[in-house]
Scaffold this active site. Structure first.
Site, short mmCIF file in Angstrom:
data_model
loop_
_atom_site.label_atom_id
_atom_site.label_comp_id
_atom_site.label_asym_id
_atom_site.label_seq_id
_atom_site.Cartn_x
_atom_site.Cartn_y
_atom_site.Cartn_z
N HIS A 69 0.86 -1.18 0.00
CA HIS A 69 0.00 0.00 0.00
C HIS A 69 0.90 1.24 0.00
O HIS A 69 2.08 1.16 0.35
CB HIS A 69 -0.92 0.00 1.22
CG HIS A 69 -2.10 -0.92 1.06
ND1 HIS A 69 -3.10 -1.00 1.98
CD2 HIS A 69 -2.44 -1.76 0.05
CE1 HIS A 69 -4.01 -1.87 1.56
NE2 HIS A 69 -3.63 -2.35 0.39
N GLU A 115 1.22 3.86 1.87
CA GLU A 115 1.88 4.25 3.12
C GLU A 115 3.13 3.41 3.36
O GLU A 115 4.18 3.91 3.77
CB GLU A 115 0.93 4.04 4.32
CG GLU A 115 -0.35 4.85 4.28
CD GLU A 115 -1.48 4.18 3.51
OE1 GLU A 115 -1.20 3.49 2.50
OE2 GLU A 115 -2.65 4.36 3.88
N CYS A 150 -5.78 1.85 5.77
CA CYS A 150 -6.53 0.63 6.10
C CYS A 150 -6.13 0.15 7.49
O CYS A 150 -5.04 0.43 7.99
CB CYS A 150 -6.31 -0.44 5.05
SG CYS A 150 -4.65 -1.12 5.04
N THR A 204 -22.80 -6.34 -32.39
CA THR A 204 -21.43 -5.84 -32.56
C THR A 204 -20.45 -7.01 -32.70
O THR A 204 -19.51 -6.95 -33.50
CB THR A 204 -21.05 -4.93 -31.38
OG1 THR A 204 -21.91 -3.79 -31.40
CG2 THR A 204 -19.61 -4.46 -31.45
N LEU A 248 -11.64 -6.72 -27.90
CA LEU A 248 -11.90 -6.07 -26.61
C LEU A 248 -10.77 -6.28 -25.60
O LEU A 248 -11.02 -6.42 -24.41
CB LEU A 248 -13.24 -6.52 -26.02
CG LEU A 248 -14.47 -6.37 -26.92
CD1 LEU A 248 -15.73 -6.82 -26.18
CD2 LEU A 248 -14.64 -4.92 -27.38
N ARG A 261 -4.48 -3.10 -25.58
CA ARG A 261 -3.21 -3.18 -26.29
C ARG A 261 -2.49 -1.85 -26.11
O ARG A 261 -2.98 -0.82 -26.55
CB ARG A 261 -3.45 -3.50 -27.76
CG ARG A 261 -4.15 -4.85 -27.90
CD ARG A 261 -4.27 -5.33 -29.32
NE ARG A 261 -5.16 -4.54 -30.15
CZ ARG A 261 -6.51 -4.63 -30.13
NH1 ARG A 261 -7.11 -5.44 -29.26
NH2 ARG A 261 -7.23 -3.91 -30.95
N GLU A 270 -19.12 -0.33 -25.03
CA GLU A 270 -18.52 0.01 -26.33
C GLU A 270 -19.50 -0.01 -27.49
O GLU A 270 -19.15 0.40 -28.59
CB GLU A 270 -17.34 -0.92 -26.61
CG GLU A 270 -16.12 -0.63 -25.75
CD GLU A 270 -14.80 -0.73 -26.51
OE1 GLU A 270 -14.81 -0.74 -27.75
OE2 GLU A 270 -13.77 -0.80 -25.83
N GLY A 302 -23.18 -1.79 -29.75
CA GLY A 302 -23.42 -0.71 -30.70
C GLY A 302 -24.52 0.25 -30.24
O GLY A 302 -24.79 0.37 -29.04
#
Ligand code: AOF
Ligand code: ZN
Length: 359
Positions: free
Chosen positions: A51, A53, A79, A201, A209, A212, A296, A298
């Site tokens: 974390h 901290e 936390c 789609t 999907l 990259r 995304e 259609g």
């Protein structure tokens, strides 16, 4: 000597180094300040990693500077639980930090909470709500999910100068956004826990999907979600064949016997008047811990999410190149306005007009 706000701004900018890499954890940064000087920096860099901290304390030690008597600036309440790492409250006490300045309380229902109280009880002076709005904003997907148990929804759309989203329906989809705009899309995907499309789609574009470009670290690749009520997904499409990211198919009809590879999961949800309701989908994804969802396409899928007014943010890319064909499907900015969104910025990205919309 900086002000509390300036130091918090510094911690917020460190936090952004974890962008796309730490979810479902929020992006968190931390600086330690002594005698008005920043003596150490840390940020949460990858899921399962230190974390913020703890990284800042380790940084002080690595520089040979004692964190004793320093002030920690952290956008999020430390936390107080044993999760993937031991509690930050204990790390701060052990390091001798005597003042802690935070932006926002941690509303995560899966952690114990009480970080501020634990520190105060141990004699640490805790100041709260410094740049609270900015801190909330930078952790908005995490905060939204903690509050609603549903993902924060980002709609992404690309249109041509006439508002068309695709041209001749008999032709394969055309690429019309600039390379630089596509890079932004991959950046947005990297910041999402799930990416959703409708079955049309998938059939028409065969998208992958995947992310990259941006480095998402060791976290899971975004879940690829397809709304496919009547089980039309082609077995040979990329989402079914490429196992570099998980795929979740949402059906209404029973898919029967299937021979899917391990990265594919199917879920059957009841229909509401012949369609799977957006509410049901968001509840299901939220229950699975999905904090951020990118829709995304259609056009039908965008419209369903917009008409339910569950879209929190939109990214619209208008390219200068007209798509071929006369009767393409169109999508217009006023549909975003009707759904309660307003344009907050617009810029030129290699010839494309890219606008951002928020509630
Ligand atoms: C902090 N500092 O830098 C972050 C915090 O599973 P774990 O152990 O990584 O804990 C994850 C939870 O801890 C996360 O959901 C959020 O409530 C909090 N994140 N807390 O003190 C940090 N990233
Ligand atoms: Zn912690």
């Amino acid at each position: 000597m900086g002000s509390d706000e300036e130091f918090m701004q510094h911690a917020l900018s460190l936090a952004r180094r974890g962008s796309g890499r730490v979810m479902p954890n929020p992006m968190v940064g931390c600086i330690l300040v002594k005698d008005g000087r920043v003596i150490a920096e840390g940020w949460h860099d990858r899921i399962g990693g230190l974390h913020a901290e703890q990284m800042a304390i380790a940084d002080a030690e690595a520089r040979g500077i004692s964190p004793q008597g320093s002030t920690a600036y952290i956008p999020l309440e430390p936390c107080n639980h044993f999760g993937r790492t031991p509690p930050c409250t204990e790390a701060l006490l052990w390091a001798g930090v005597t003042h802690v300045v935070i932006g926002a309380r941690d509303p995560n229902p899966t952690v114990r909470g009480g970080g501020c109280e634990a520190l105060r009880q141990a004699g640490v002076e805790v100041e709260e709500s410094i740049l609270e709005d900015e801190c909330h904003e930078q952790m908005r997907e995490f905060m939204h999910w903690c509050r609603s148990k549903r993902p924060y929804v980002l709609l992404k759309a690309a249109v041509d100068p006439h508002g068309r989203i695709d041209g001749d329906q008999s032709q394969p989809a055309e690429r019309f956004s600039s390379e630089a705009s596509l890079e932004i899309v991959h950046q947005l995907r990297s910041e999402s826990m799930a990416i959703l499309v409708g079955i049309n789609t998938v059939i028409r574009d065969n998208p992958s999907l995947t992310v990259r470009g941006p480095d998402i670290g060791p976290r899971d690749a975004p879940l690829r979600v397809v709304i496919d009520p009547s089980v039309r997904i082609p077995a040979n499409c990329t989402l079914m064949q490429d196992d570099s990211a998980p795929t979740l198919l949402i059906h209404c009809d029973d898919p029967g016997q299937t021979d899917d590879s391990a990265h594919v999961e199917r879920i059957v949800l009841p229909d509401d008047d012949g369609e799977i309701s957006v509410d049901r989908i968001l509840d299901m994804l939220g229950d699975r811990g999905v904090q951020s969802l990118m829709v995304e396409g259609g056009a039908d899928t965008w419209r369903r999410f917009l008409s339910e007014e569950v879209v929190d943010r939109a990214h619209l890319c208008r390219s200068p190149f007209a798509l071929s064909g006369e009767h393409g499907v169109t999508f217009e900015e006023h549909e975003l306005v009707t759904a309660g969104l307003r344009r907050i910025s617009v810029r030129d990205v290699d010839g494309d007009e890219v606008s951002n919309w928020e509630k």
